[in-house]
Design a protein around this motif. Structure first.
Motif, mmCIF file in Angstrom:
data_model
loop_
_atom_site.group_PDB
_atom_site.id
_atom_site.type_symbol
_atom_site.label_atom_id
_atom_site.label_comp_id
_atom_site.label_asym_id
_atom_site.label_seq_id
_atom_site.Cartn_x
_atom_site.Cartn_y
_atom_site.Cartn_z
ATOM 1 N N GLU A 6 45.731 41.986 54.580
ATOM 2 C CA GLU A 6 45.026 42.736 55.611
ATOM 3 C C GLU A 6 43.524 42.471 55.544
ATOM 4 O OE1 GLU A 6 48.841 44.772 54.670
ATOM 5 O OE2 GLU A 6 47.161 44.013 53.473
ATOM 6 N N PRO A 7 42.821 42.491 56.686
ATOM 7 C CA PRO A 7 41.364 42.318 56.676
ATOM 8 C C PRO A 7 40.685 43.399 55.839
ATOM 9 C CG PRO A 7 42.244 42.158 58.908
ATOM 10 C CD PRO A 7 43.371 42.634 58.051
ATOM 11 N N ARG A 8 39.517 43.064 55.315
ATOM 12 C CA ARG A 8 38.805 43.982 54.433
ATOM 13 C C ARG A 8 38.517 45.326 55.118
ATOM 14 N NH1 ARG A 8 35.889 41.969 50.229
ATOM 15 N NH2 ARG A 8 37.399 40.310 50.485
ATOM 16 N N ALA A 26 48.306 45.039 45.006
ATOM 17 C CA ALA A 26 48.185 43.740 45.666
ATOM 18 C C ALA A 26 49.507 42.992 45.584
ATOM 19 C CB ALA A 26 47.083 42.921 45.015
ATOM 20 N N ASP A 27 50.058 42.668 46.730
ATOM 21 C CA ASP A 27 51.330 41.940 46.800
ATOM 22 C C ASP A 27 51.042 40.443 46.815
ATOM 23 O OD1 ASP A 27 53.999 41.366 47.009
ATOM 24 O OD2 ASP A 27 54.247 42.148 49.041
ATOM 25 N N GLY A 28 50.486 39.942 45.698
ATOM 26 C CA GLY A 28 50.277 38.507 45.543
ATOM 27 C C GLY A 28 48.918 37.986 45.934
ATOM 28 N N PHE A 29 48.103 38.795 46.645
ATOM 29 C CA PHE A 29 46.805 38.312 47.124
ATOM 30 C C PHE A 29 45.738 39.381 46.875
ATOM 31 C CE2 PHE A 29 50.089 36.046 49.368
ATOM 32 C CZ PHE A 29 49.655 34.727 49.319
ATOM 33 N N PRO A 30 45.339 39.574 45.614
ATOM 34 C CA PRO A 30 44.392 40.647 45.288
ATOM 35 C C PRO A 30 42.996 40.391 45.843
ATOM 36 C CG PRO A 30 44.816 39.282 43.369
ATOM 37 C CD PRO A 30 45.770 38.825 44.425
ATOM 38 N N VAL A 31 42.345 41.469 46.242
ATOM 39 C CA VAL A 31 40.959 41.431 46.710
ATOM 40 C C VAL A 31 40.087 41.927 45.564
ATOM 41 C CG1 VAL A 31 39.310 42.385 48.370
ATOM 42 C CG2 VAL A 31 41.646 41.798 49.112
ATOM 43 N N ALA A 32 39.239 41.055 45.043
ATOM 44 C CA ALA A 32 38.479 41.369 43.833
ATOM 45 C C ALA A 32 37.599 42.603 43.998
ATOM 46 C CB ALA A 32 37.623 40.157 43.435
ATOM 47 N N ASP A 33 37.038 42.800 45.195
ATOM 48 C CA ASP A 33 36.131 43.931 45.416
ATOM 49 C C ASP A 33 36.785 45.271 45.127
ATOM 50 O OD1 ASP A 33 34.357 42.045 46.232
ATOM 51 O OD2 ASP A 33 34.278 42.659 48.335
ATOM 52 N N ILE A 34 38.090 45.344 45.306
ATOM 53 C CA ILE A 34 38.777 46.626 45.157
ATOM 54 C C ILE A 34 38.662 47.144 43.728
ATOM 55 C CG2 ILE A 34 41.075 47.716 45.237
ATOM 56 C CD1 ILE A 34 41.675 46.057 47.698
ATOM 57 N N ASP A 35 38.456 46.258 42.766
ATOM 58 C CA ASP A 35 38.282 46.687 41.374
ATOM 59 C C ASP A 35 37.132 47.684 41.223
ATOM 60 O OD1 ASP A 35 40.359 45.162 40.298
ATOM 61 O OD2 ASP A 35 39.080 43.407 40.017
ATOM 62 N N SER A 36 36.139 47.596 42.084
ATOM 63 C CA SER A 36 34.960 48.461 41.966
ATOM 64 C C SER A 36 34.992 49.652 42.921
ATOM 65 C CB SER A 36 33.683 47.648 42.225
ATOM 66 O OG SER A 36 33.665 47.158 43.559
ATOM 67 N N TRP A 37 36.052 49.802 43.724
ATOM 68 C CA TRP A 37 36.117 50.905 44.671
ATOM 69 C C TRP A 37 36.382 52.214 43.939
ATOM 70 C CZ3 TRP A 37 39.330 49.017 49.530
ATOM 71 C CH2 TRP A 37 38.603 47.991 50.171
ATOM 72 N N LYS A 38 35.730 53.251 44.383
ATOM 73 C CA LYS A 38 35.854 54.576 43.778
ATOM 74 C C LYS A 38 37.271 55.125 43.942
ATOM 75 C CE LYS A 38 34.000 59.275 44.198
ATOM 76 N NZ LYS A 38 33.063 60.148 44.964
ATOM 77 N N GLY A 39 37.790 55.698 42.861
ATOM 78 C CA GLY A 39 39.064 56.400 42.939
ATOM 79 C C GLY A 39 40.286 55.527 43.087
ATOM 80 N N VAL A 40 40.178 54.241 42.710
ATOM 81 C CA VAL A 40 41.293 53.305 42.873
ATOM 82 C C VAL A 40 41.846 52.859 41.534
ATOM 83 C CG1 VAL A 40 41.941 50.983 43.645
ATOM 84 C CG2 VAL A 40 40.575 52.427 45.136
ATOM 85 N N VAL A 41 43.165 52.859 41.417
ATOM 86 C CA VAL A 41 43.854 52.118 40.369
ATOM 87 C C VAL A 41 44.371 50.849 41.032
ATOM 88 C CG1 VAL A 41 45.800 52.065 38.774
ATOM 89 C CG2 VAL A 41 44.499 54.184 39.077
ATOM 90 N N HIS A 42 43.833 49.696 40.640
ATOM 91 C CA HIS A 42 44.149 48.437 41.316
ATOM 92 C C HIS A 42 45.192 47.684 40.494
ATOM 93 C CE1 HIS A 42 42.480 44.558 43.374
ATOM 94 N NE2 HIS A 42 43.604 44.988 43.930
ATOM 95 N N ILE A 43 46.362 47.509 41.079
ATOM 96 C CA ILE A 43 47.476 46.834 40.409
ATOM 97 C C ILE A 43 47.734 45.508 41.120
ATOM 98 C CG2 ILE A 43 49.914 46.989 39.778
ATOM 99 C CD1 ILE A 43 49.595 50.057 39.900
ATOM 100 N N LYS A 44 47.893 44.439 40.353
ATOM 101 C CA LYS A 44 48.085 43.111 40.934
ATOM 102 C C LYS A 44 49.406 42.543 40.448
ATOM 103 C CE LYS A 44 43.183 43.081 40.258
ATOM 104 N NZ LYS A 44 42.100 42.724 39.338
#
Length: 239
Positions: free
Chosen positions: A12-14, A37-55
């Motif tokens: 999806e677009p940013r 992330a279903d195979g295509f992680p967006v690196a910026d999401i690592d720094s988003w507030k309140g997110v657990v980012h799973i790849k």
């Protein structure tokens, strides 16, 4: 109550991902956004507030495996409730609070929400008549408390050929669980649809590139077609 919102995302677009996430940030209370992330992680999401980012690797199953993985992580981390929100959709600011109040007042183990349908270009179609918590409930419209978490296994341990209609499989799993269930008539989920059925629901002719999920005569499993293809096969209106 600690609430986990699970969002599978793909390409999806940013700005679409941002809209989804900001709607989760706007929720009252202790809410964490699990973005998977279903195979295509967006690196910026690592720094988003309140997110657990799973790849995870891409599974090509319409987001079912990412939903199941996210739900498993939330359950193992001690969350009290799980919601699902597809990356192209968003919540009204009162969504989670509305669900929590219903749980507190009724003791429901599962609360289902009403959704508003939009077209891909942002045009409002109306309040959905299909996802009513009786005949069907859309993936984005669940609030599951811990006692209903076992239903989440349906995302992971179904026939992979059923992924094209995983929302129906999950609805069946929730129904089979026999959970205490309440439905909220307040529309707090905003759903972007590319399905022909939703245009027809509101008396419109679907665009040719809208989607149809159907099981053709002689076929064992459902398939996805464009509305143009479906009409050409003589299956659509006038066929």
């Amino acid at each position: 109550m600690r609430v986990a919102v699970i969002s599978a995302y793909y390409k999806e677009p940013r700005h679409v991902l941002r809209r989804c996430h900001e709607s989760v940030l706007a929720q009252a209370g202790n809410v964490t956004h699990f973005m998977v992330a279903d195979g295509f992680p967006v690196a910026d999401i690592d720094s988003w507030k309140g997110v657990v980012h799973i790849k995870i690797p891409n599974h090509a199953d319409y987001g079912d495996t990412p939903r199941g993985v996210g739900a498993a992580c939330a359950a193992a981390s001690g969350f009290d409730a799980i919601c699902f929100l597809d990356a192209d959709n968003w919540y009204e600011p009162n969504h989670v609070e509305t669900m929590r109040i219903i749980v507190a007042e009724t003791g429901a183990q599962v609360v289902t929400a009403t959704r508003t349908i939009f077209t891909a270009d942002g045009r409002l179609l109306g309040i959905c008549k299909e996802s009513n918590g009786v005949d069907f409930n859309d993936t984005n419209c669940y609030f599951l408390t811990r006692s209903a978490f076992p239903a989440c296994a349906a995302w992971l341990f179904k026939d992979p050929r059923e992924s094209i209609r995983g929302d129906k499989v999950f609805w069946n799993a929730v129904q089979a669980g026999g959970y205490v269930h309440c439905h909220s008539i307040t529309p707090t989920v905003n759903y972007v649809s590319t399905f022909a059925f939703h245009y027809e629901m509101f008396g419109e002719i679907p665009p040719d590139d809208s989607k149809v999920i159907a099981k053709l005569p002689g076929r064992q499993h459902f398939q996805m077609f464009s509305y143009a293809q479906y009409k050409a096969m003589g299956e659509g209106p006038g066929g």
